[in-house]
Design an enzyme around this catalytic site. Sequence first.
Site, PDB file in Angstrom:
ATOM      1  N   CYS A  39       1.135  -0.581  -0.205  1.00  0.00           N
ATOM      2  CA  CYS A  39      -0.208  -0.208   0.001  1.00  0.00           C
ATOM      3  C   CYS A  39       0.515   1.283   0.121  1.00  0.00           C
ATOM      4  O   CYS A  39       1.894   1.186   1.296  1.00  0.00           O
ATOM      5  CB  CYS A  39      -1.335  -0.228   0.764  1.00  0.00           C
ATOM      6  SG  CYS A  39      -1.707   1.794   1.383  1.00  0.00           S
TER       7      CYS A  39
ATOM      8  N   CYS B 298       0.404   3.970   2.687  1.00  0.00           N
ATOM      9  CA  CYS B 298       0.749   2.818   3.899  1.00  0.00           C
ATOM     10  C   CYS B 298       2.593   2.895   4.681  1.00  0.00           C
ATOM     11  O   CYS B 298       3.370   3.693   5.345  1.00  0.00           O
ATOM     12  CB  CYS B 298       0.782   1.642   4.060  1.00  0.00           C
ATOM     13  SG  CYS B 298      -0.836   1.077   4.433  1.00  0.00           S
TER      14      CYS B 298
END
Length: 345
Positions: free
Chosen positions: A62, A65
């Site tokens: 991600c 993230c």
Amino acid sequence: MNISFLSVFLLALVFSFQLINPFVSCQQFKADGSVLELNESNFDSAISAFDFILVDFYAPWCGHCKRLSPELDAAAPVLAGLDQPIVIAKINADKFRRLASKYEIDGFPTLKLFMHGTPLEYTGPRKADLLVRFLKKFVAPDVSLLESDVAIRNFVETAGTHFPIYIGFGLNESIISEFAIKYKKKAWFSVAKGFSEEAMVTYDFDKVPALVSFHPSYNERSIFYGPFEDKFLEDFIKQKFLPLSMPINYETLRLLKDEERKIVLTIVEDETDEKSLKLIKLLKAAASANRDLVFGYVGFKQWEDFTDTFDVTKKTKLPKMIVWDRDEEYASVQKVWMRRIRGPK
């Protein structure tokens, strides 16, 4: 000799058990300023080891993230150094899906603050300095006692802009302490024990006792002079959690999660254009006379996917006003109501 042998045997047994289960002791986890990497075997132990722990449920692939990770690394030592430490941890929720399912993780990254083991969804900013300021709210005193104008200014500065702020001037701490505890997750509460006439002018009250409510993000302020009986006081506090008319977006929808009042939602073409801004001012006036409802607005341009929920398309004549219960049910407001709010042309 027998007693000595028994003592040695028991110590050896305890030591061997700790080798088998290294997470049996809270000492395994330390608030040393680092971000803890958790997994399914030690997650519950970590949650129980700390009164306050912010957990980042992430996925290695991600992009959001990856951008959040250095911010958490920067915030972790600051939060660990607080009088009441807040620990930051992370867990690969894409790998440990059982835990992700348990905590209803449906996107990455998702942050949850565990307070004494109870999870609370984190809805604040994600830059390190702002994240620290936001989280300080949860370890602050239920009611802060302010002894001077300087203390009041410092309190407001520390509080930041993400929560509404309540300051009781000439008010006994015991009067609001019950609600400060009850609504600790939603607002800052304080009592000013010492203040000047200048403070009275700044916060726009002319007698005491007075409870001043304001939300820095929306530049709104309200004064409550009583009566300070429980029902009247609590009604005032609850009504001021939200601004008179609020923009509807991902963040504010979370604020409405526990809201019991229905929402009068006005859908405009573009919430930043001059015509819409004038209408929003009128909505605030309507909201001030109807505190049993929540007034909100959203721009078709700003959030087309959301407005599609209410059958709004490029061909829809806007503004459109609806009464919405935050589920799938909504009802369009009659045009005469809109004319009353907008006034004569």
